[in-house]
Design a protein around this motif. Structure first.
Motif, PDB file in Angstrom:
ATOM      1  N   LEU A   1       0.529  -1.113   0.226  1.00  0.00           N
ATOM      2  CA  LEU A   1       0.158   0.355  -0.678  1.00  0.00           C
ATOM      3  C   LEU A   1       0.670   1.351   0.583  1.00  0.00           C
ATOM      4  N   ARG A   2       1.886   0.760   0.951  1.00  0.00           N
ATOM      5  CA  ARG A   2       2.676   2.854   0.769  1.00  0.00           C
ATOM      6  C   ARG A   2       3.581   2.605  -0.129  1.00  0.00           C
ATOM      7  N   THR A   3       3.768   1.765  -1.488  1.00  0.00           N
ATOM      8  CA  THR A   3       4.469   1.694  -2.366  1.00  0.00           C
ATOM      9  C   THR A   3       3.541   2.206  -3.275  1.00  0.00           C
TER      10      THR A   3
ATOM     11  N   ALA B   1       8.762  13.497   0.665  1.00  0.00           N
ATOM     12  CA  ALA B   1      10.170  13.108   0.255  1.00  0.00           C
ATOM     13  C   ALA B   1      11.291  12.778   0.835  1.00  0.00           C
ATOM     14  N   PHE B   2      11.283  13.157   2.103  1.00  0.00           N
ATOM     15  CA  PHE B   2      12.630  12.290   3.132  1.00  0.00           C
ATOM     16  C   PHE B   2      12.415  10.271   2.938  1.00  0.00           C
ATOM     17  N   ARG B   3      11.041   9.762   3.225  1.00  0.00           N
ATOM     18  CA  ARG B   3      10.698   8.688   3.343  1.00  0.00           C
ATOM     19  C   ARG B   3      11.255   7.787   1.934  1.00  0.00           C
ATOM     20  N   LYS B   4      11.294   8.636   0.913  1.00  0.00           N
ATOM     21  CA  LYS B   4      11.443   8.220  -0.674  1.00  0.00           C
ATOM     22  C   LYS B   4      12.620   7.558  -0.524  1.00  0.00           C
ATOM     23  N   TYR B   5      13.919   8.385  -0.219  1.00  0.00           N
ATOM     24  CA  TYR B   5      14.929   8.111  -0.373  1.00  0.00           C
ATOM     25  C   TYR B   5      15.901   8.014   1.212  1.00  0.00           C
ATOM     26  N   SER B   6      15.075   7.081   2.205  1.00  0.00           N
ATOM     27  CA  SER B   6      15.694   6.987   2.938  1.00  0.00           C
ATOM     28  C   SER B   6      16.464   5.521   3.493  1.00  0.00           C
ATOM     29  N   ALA B   7      17.366   5.844   4.061  1.00  0.00           N
ATOM     30  CA  ALA B   7      18.506   4.626   3.592  1.00  0.00           C
ATOM     31  C   ALA B   7      17.342   3.675   4.468  1.00  0.00           C
ATOM     32  N   THR B   8      17.392   3.298   5.495  1.00  0.00           N
ATOM     33  CA  THR B   8      16.746   3.049   6.435  1.00  0.00           C
ATOM     34  C   THR B   8      15.777   2.417   6.927  1.00  0.00           C
ATOM     35  N   ILE B   9      15.232   1.284   7.215  1.00  0.00           N
ATOM     36  CA  ILE B   9      13.968   0.956   7.586  1.00  0.00           C
ATOM     37  C   ILE B   9      13.132   2.062   8.840  1.00  0.00           C
ATOM     38  N   GLY B  10      14.526   2.121   9.745  1.00  0.00           N
ATOM     39  CA  GLY B  10      13.926   2.906  10.795  1.00  0.00           C
ATOM     40  C   GLY B  10      13.699   4.426  10.427  1.00  0.00           C
ATOM     41  N   GLN B  11      14.098   4.786   9.321  1.00  0.00           N
ATOM     42  CA  GLN B  11      14.452   6.354   9.424  1.00  0.00           C
ATOM     43  C   GLN B  11      13.283   5.986   8.836  1.00  0.00           C
ATOM     44  N   ALA B  12      12.668   5.407   7.519  1.00  0.00           N
ATOM     45  CA  ALA B  12      11.490   5.114   6.330  1.00  0.00           C
ATOM     46  C   ALA B  12      10.180   5.623   7.529  1.00  0.00           C
ATOM     47  N   ARG B  13      10.021   4.895   8.524  1.00  0.00           N
ATOM     48  CA  ARG B  13       8.748   4.776   9.912  1.00  0.00           C
ATOM     49  C   ARG B  13       8.522   5.649  10.017  1.00  0.00           C
TER      50      ARG B  13
ATOM     51  N   GLN C   1      22.183   1.540  -7.581  1.00  0.00           N
ATOM     52  CA  GLN C   1      21.812   2.406  -8.576  1.00  0.00           C
ATOM     53  C   GLN C   1      20.720   2.842  -8.147  1.00  0.00           C
ATOM     54  N   GLU C   2      19.250   1.903  -7.745  1.00  0.00           N
ATOM     55  CA  GLU C   2      18.440   2.726  -7.768  1.00  0.00           C
ATOM     56  C   GLU C   2      17.981   3.277  -6.704  1.00  0.00           C
ATOM     57  N   LEU C   3      18.574   3.061  -5.320  1.00  0.00           N
ATOM     58  CA  LEU C   3      18.056   3.499  -4.793  1.00  0.00           C
ATOM     59  C   LEU C   3      15.812   2.612  -3.635  1.00  0.00           C
ATOM     60  N   PRO C   4      16.455   1.085  -4.008  1.00  0.00           N
ATOM     61  CA  PRO C   4      14.899   0.614  -3.832  1.00  0.00           C
ATOM     62  C   PRO C   4      13.728   2.054  -2.750  1.00  0.00           C
ATOM     63  N   SER C   5      12.641   2.225  -2.049  1.00  0.00           N
ATOM     64  CA  SER C   5      12.357   2.508  -0.450  1.00  0.00           C
ATOM     65  C   SER C   5      12.732   1.656   0.185  1.00  0.00           C
ATOM     66  N   PRO C   6      13.439   1.220   1.305  1.00  0.00           N
ATOM     67  CA  PRO C   6      13.254   0.076   2.132  1.00  0.00           C
ATOM     68  C   PRO C   6      12.347  -0.018   2.523  1.00  0.00           C
ATOM     69  N   TYR C   7      10.919  -0.160   2.292  1.00  0.00           N
ATOM     70  CA  TYR C   7       9.626  -0.274   2.364  1.00  0.00           C
ATOM     71  C   TYR C   7       8.767  -1.196   1.540  1.00  0.00           C
ATOM     72  N   ALA C   8       9.727  -0.677   0.180  1.00  0.00           N
ATOM     73  CA  ALA C   8       8.744  -1.139  -0.653  1.00  0.00           C
ATOM     74  C   ALA C   8       9.031  -2.982  -0.652  1.00  0.00           C
ATOM     75  N   PRO C   9       7.785  -3.927  -1.333  1.00  0.00           N
ATOM     76  CA  PRO C   9       7.740  -5.238  -1.262  1.00  0.00           C
ATOM     77  C   PRO C   9       8.770  -5.995  -2.036  1.00  0.00           C
ATOM     78  N   GLN C  10       9.286  -6.706  -1.797  1.00  0.00           N
ATOM     79  CA  GLN C  10      10.352  -7.378  -2.065  1.00  0.00           C
ATOM     80  C   GLN C  10      10.059  -8.029  -3.675  1.00  0.00           C
ATOM     81  N   GLU C  11      10.101  -7.624  -4.852  1.00  0.00           N
ATOM     82  CA  GLU C  11       9.901  -8.136  -5.655  1.00  0.00           C
ATOM     83  C   GLU C  11      10.720  -6.872  -7.117  1.00  0.00           C
ATOM     84  N   PRO C  12      10.826  -7.870  -8.378  1.00  0.00           N
ATOM     85  CA  PRO C  12      12.414  -7.211  -8.994  1.00  0.00           C
ATOM     86  C   PRO C  12      11.459  -6.164  -9.643  1.00  0.00           C
ATOM     87  N   ASN C  13      12.521  -5.077  -9.810  1.00  0.00           N
ATOM     88  CA  ASN C  13      12.299  -3.871  -9.998  1.00  0.00           C
ATOM     89  C   ASN C  13      12.640  -3.628 -11.485  1.00  0.00           C
TER      90      ASN C  13
END
Ligand code: HDD
Ligand code: HEM
Ligand code: HEM
Lengths: 333, 468
Positions: A44-46, A104-116, B444-456
């Motif tokens: 959903l978030r994606t 904007a920050f969430r989309k490019y955050s590195a860790t799941i903690g930050q994204a949360r 390269q792509e910097l997928p978001s860490p919460y994205a579902p694990q599917e091939p992009n």
């Protein structure tokens, strides 16, 4: 039609556009907030990222357009509203700032903690902004902003009417967003997600209806001028809105999510247009009319030029953006 | 600071001092991001164009990464700009109520340009791999143009505050409003040019500086050299042009705002020829510690060997700006501007004679510092302009104290804003650094860490060995 009314109309079109388009962006925060744990909410978030990512900044500019037109065309009324409603407007602003930055920050955050963290900020503030904007609108519509701007900064908007209009604003944003997100999920063939969104949108829709009834009851008591307009001149639009609401619920029920979007647009759009028509010719209800508030004629003329330019330059570009986001290449990534 | 405080006397409305600080904080913050909105698209365009036209994968990768960086910066640029739109009304009800219809037109046009900018930004950022490459590249053009037009519009409001036009005051009423005349006031073109060029300096030196740091750490691949070169060329041209434009902008100050000029030059009395005073402070009407260079003041401020620079004694004391802040801010700007202009001239002369200073550590260190220096110069320039205009909000027409509201609660607003902006700055820096780190690690792509694990499936230029 006088010059002043034409400019007020152009400004009001912007307001309707912001309420619908910006509203749908804010509303997606509700589903994001309630999507559940990281793994359960991932899809959903994606989807929220994909759906509002390319458009939210453009949708947001409608607010800027409304503000600048207001202060240019009707400067004293603007100053009055800003002074009296400083508190809800600042809270709305806080919501707007945190929503944009958090997203904007969430989309490019590195860790799941930050994204949360950023995700919670984004989603929570998405609800704060429409609530306080709604509350401010409720204060104007119920005649609580005095022409000289010295209204009490608290009691002017902490009223049943204002607060319930705020609640309606949040709920309608969520309802709009739900129909859009459901349709997007269907188009991306994410069946499970679409089903989950569909059910929740129906729930939100029912709740919105109930809140609207409550708000209307309070307006009838508390805001006679507006109530008179709503039951008189604007009654057909209120009727249209009710029909639109039911229509979209039925369509959602029958899994026609694409068409349901239009029902929701009709429902929300006609309520807002109805509000505008009901409070005409007042700009600040019971205090200042559009004609009284108008600034210099030369400025009003130039604003109509700007509005025309916007029609020529911005609308086609916006249509192109929206069309792109609905194409297959943009959906399936 | 003492200067600022002494301005706010007991008779001033309660909202005045916090409103000023609030304005300075939020504008000073927004302006940095605004620079990226103005100048970054042009640099992205060059890298992207090079990538497509010459099949240069390194350039294409730079463009793609810069686009991602700009997505973060533009988002916070947009929200901090929204803060300003609210603040114009919240903090200065007197100004907006009285002059909203005079100065509003450029703001409305600005709104229009931000529309265009935001729309094409959305298309460009999300269009990678989803549109034909050439059309995708073209999407940068409206974005870049809109950024420039938007800047012109905002600056015209500020220029109008310095050189008001387009209205008359009759019996205390604003009449004969002509919004186009207000927008195209006497100094708008030069002030815009100066700001526009400043944006290229800020962004050009900052981005080049990032790659200079990479090279200092031993990453000297083509990715870094190109990533340095593109923004540095922009910054070089801007740095050389800037002193010229600045000089022209200051040229008519002695007529337009003599009090400001006197403060810039620390001139207590009118002198002809006037010296240039470097440094120094004004205490109780006496200048201490300034280095005086004879005649240079007249030459710089009046383009003449003998013309007088009007002193503060020609201006009633209640119309004096806070002199020390204005003087120091102005000299900081000019000093840094001169330094940066000389530095780029030196670089290109040496380059023309066949040496590349990018191989010298001292130069890379300087290049890394140039970005922050340019930011400092720009902030100082704004402080000089804005504080030097005091006590007027609209020069000669409306005092700042008449424009402010009476809300003492604004201190809360200021405190909250300071906290939020600090947090946002920290978050932006963290996110951008983590992006750079992941790029260096080869993602390269910097997928978001919460994205579902599917091939992009994504558009990805072949990645080189190493990067940032
Ligand atoms: C990178 C930034 C930068 C650099 C290197 C310079 N400036 Fe500047 N200056 C600005 C950035 C800036 C600014 C922040 O953009 C201002 C504030 C308002 C404006 O329009 O431009 C400004 C204002 C400003 C003003 C005030 C205009 C007014 O108040 O009416 C003058 C006279 C100059 N500048 C002159 C110069 C000179 C002679 C420079 C020579 C080196 C110079 N500036 C370098
Ligand atoms: C020197 C001054 C300024 C310059 C050069 C400038 C320039 C810009 C630019 C280029 C952007 C687009 C930023 C981006 O997308 O990253 C922007 C955003 C914005 N600015 Fe400023 N600005 C200035 C001052 C102001 C002022 C004084 C206001 C309002 C009163 C303002 C209001 C806004 C708004 C509302 C936005 C957001 C528009 C959006 O949603 O995209 N700016 N500004
Ligand atoms: C086009 C853009 C701008 C507009 C329309 C604008 C407008 C204003 C207004 C209305 C005020 C309050 C009244 C006053 O104190 O005169 C003000 C003050 C101030 N602004 Fe600007 N401003 C702009 C750009 C900037 C920027 C980029 C900075 C960056 C540092 C800045 C720094 C300040 C400061 C320091 C003050 C307080 C001056 C004082 O009270 O001593 N301004 N500006």
């Amino acid at each position: 039609m006088t010059l002043a009314v034409a400019v007020a109309g152009a400004m009001f079109i912007g307001l309707v556009a912001y309420a619908i388009l910006g509203g749908a962006d804010f509303g997606s925060g509700f589903y994001d907030l309630t999507a559940g744990s990281t793994s359960r909410g991932a899809e959903l978030r994606t989807q929220v990222d994909h759906s509002i990512g390319p458009v939210w900044e453009a949708n947001h500019v409608w607010l800027i357009y409304v503000l600048v037109t207001w202060w240019t065309a009707f400067p004293e009324a603007f100053a009055a509203a800003m002074s009296t409603l400083i508190v809800p407007l600042l809270f709305a602003l806080l919501g707007i700032v945190l929503r944009g930055a958090g997203f904007a920050f969430r989309k490019y955050s590195a860790t799941i903690g930050q994204a949360r963290l950023y995700g919670a900020i984004f989603a929570g503030s998405s609800l704060i902004a429409p609530f306080f904007l709604g509350a401010a609108a409720g204060a104007v519509a119920s005649g609580r902003v005095p022409a000289d701007g010295d209204g009490n900064v608290w009691t002017s908007w902490i009223t049943i009417t204002s607060l319930s209009v705020g609640a309606v604003a949040v709920a309608s944003c969520a309802f709009l967003a739900g129909t859009f997100l459901t349709a997007d999920a269907v188009r991306a063939s994410r069946e499970q997600l679409a089903e989950q969104l569909r059910r929740r949108t129906i729930g939100v829709g029912l709740l919105t209806g109930a809140l609207v009834l409550g708000a209307l009851a309070s307006i009838a008591q508390d805001a006679p001028t507006l109530a008179e307009g709503l039951t008189g001149r604007a009654a057909p639009l209120i009727g249209t809105s009710i029909i639109g609401g039911f229509l979209s619920l039925i369509l959602l029920w029958c899994r026609r999510s694409g068409a349901a979007r239009f029902g929701a647009l009709l429902a929300v759009g006609s309520v807002i247009v109805g509000w505008g028509i009901a409070q005409y010719p007042w700009l600040l209800v019971d205090e200042v009319t559009i004609a009284e508030a108008a600034g210099a004629p030369a400025t009003l003329q130039s604003l109509l030029v700007v509005a025309a330019l916007a029609g020529i330059i911005v609308l086609p570009a916006l249509a192109y953006l929206f069309r792109l986001t609905q194409t297959d290449a943009w959906t399936h990534h | 600071m003492i200067d600022l405080l002494s301005l706010a006397t007991a008779v001033d409305p309660e909202g005045l001092l916090p409103a000023r600080q609030q304005m300075a904080l939020s504008l000073g913050w927004h302006i940095i991001l605004a620079c990226f909105g103005v100048a970054f698209p042009a640099m992205i365009f060059v890298a992207h164009w090079r990538g497509i036209a010459r099949g240069d994968v390194v350039a294409l990768r730079l463009a793609q990464r810069w686009a991602k960086v700009s997505a973060v910066l533009f988002a916070i640029g947009a929200v901090s700009g929204t803060v300003l739109s609210f603040e114009m009304g919240l903090l200065w009800p007197g100004l907006m109520g009285e002059f909203g219809d005079v100065l509003g037109l450029p703001f409305a046009l600005e709104g229009l340009s931000f529309f265009v900018e935001a729309i094409f930004l959305g298309i460009y950022l999300y269009g990678w791999g989803r549109m034909p490459p050439r059309r995708h590249l073209l999407m940068v053009v409206p974005m870049a143009v809109a950024g420039v037009v938007g800047t012109f519009c905002v600056i015209s409001v500020n220029a109008w505050m310095n050189a008001p036009s387009g209205f008359r005051i009759v019996d205390g009423q604003v009449v004969d409003v002509d919004p186009w005349a207000a927008m195209f006031n006497d100094i708008v073109v030069l002030q815009f040019a100066h700001m526009w060029v400043a944006a290229y300096m800020v962004v050009g030196f900052t981005i080049a500086g990032v790659y200079a740091v990479g090279m200092l750490r031993g990453r000297r691949d083509r990715h870094h050299r190109l990533g340095f070169a593109i923004p540095f060329v922009f910054a070089s041209i801007a740095a050389v042009a800037q002193p010229v434009i600045g000089h022209l902008l200051g040229g008519d100050l002695s007529d337009r705002q003599p009090a400001k000029l006197a403060a810039f030059e620390l001139a207590t009395t009118t002198e002809a020829p006037a010296p240039l005073r470097i440094g120094g402070v004004l205490v109780d009407g006496e200048v201490y510690g300034a280095i005086e260079i004879p005649r240079l003041g007249s030459i710089i401020a009046r383009n003449s060997l003998t013309a007088p620079v009007p002193g503060l004694d020609t201006i009633p004391p209640e119309n004096h700006p806070p002199v020390n802040i204005t003087h120091w801010a102005f000299q900081t700007m000019v000093g840094i501007g001169t330094l940066l202009a000389l530095a780029v001239v030196l670089y290109w002369i040496v380059r023309w004679r066949g040496h590349d200073l990018r191989d010298r550590r001292w130069f890379l260190r300087f290049a890394a510092a140039a970005g922050p220096l340019a930011v400092l110069a720009m902030e100082a320039g704004w402080i000089a302009t804005e504080v030097g205009r005091q006590p007027w909000i609209v020069y000669g027409v409306m005092r700042t104290s008449e424009a402010a509201g009476s809300n003492s609660g604004l201190w809360w607003l200021l405190g909250t804003t300071a906290v939020i902006y600090t947090a946002m700055t920290a978050a932006a820096v963290t996110v951008l650094r983590s992006m750079a780190r992941r790029w260096r690690e080869g993602q390269q792509e910097l997928p978001s860490p919460y994205a579902p694990q599917e091939p992009n499936r994504h558009y990805d230029p072949p990645s080189g060995s190493e990067s940032s």
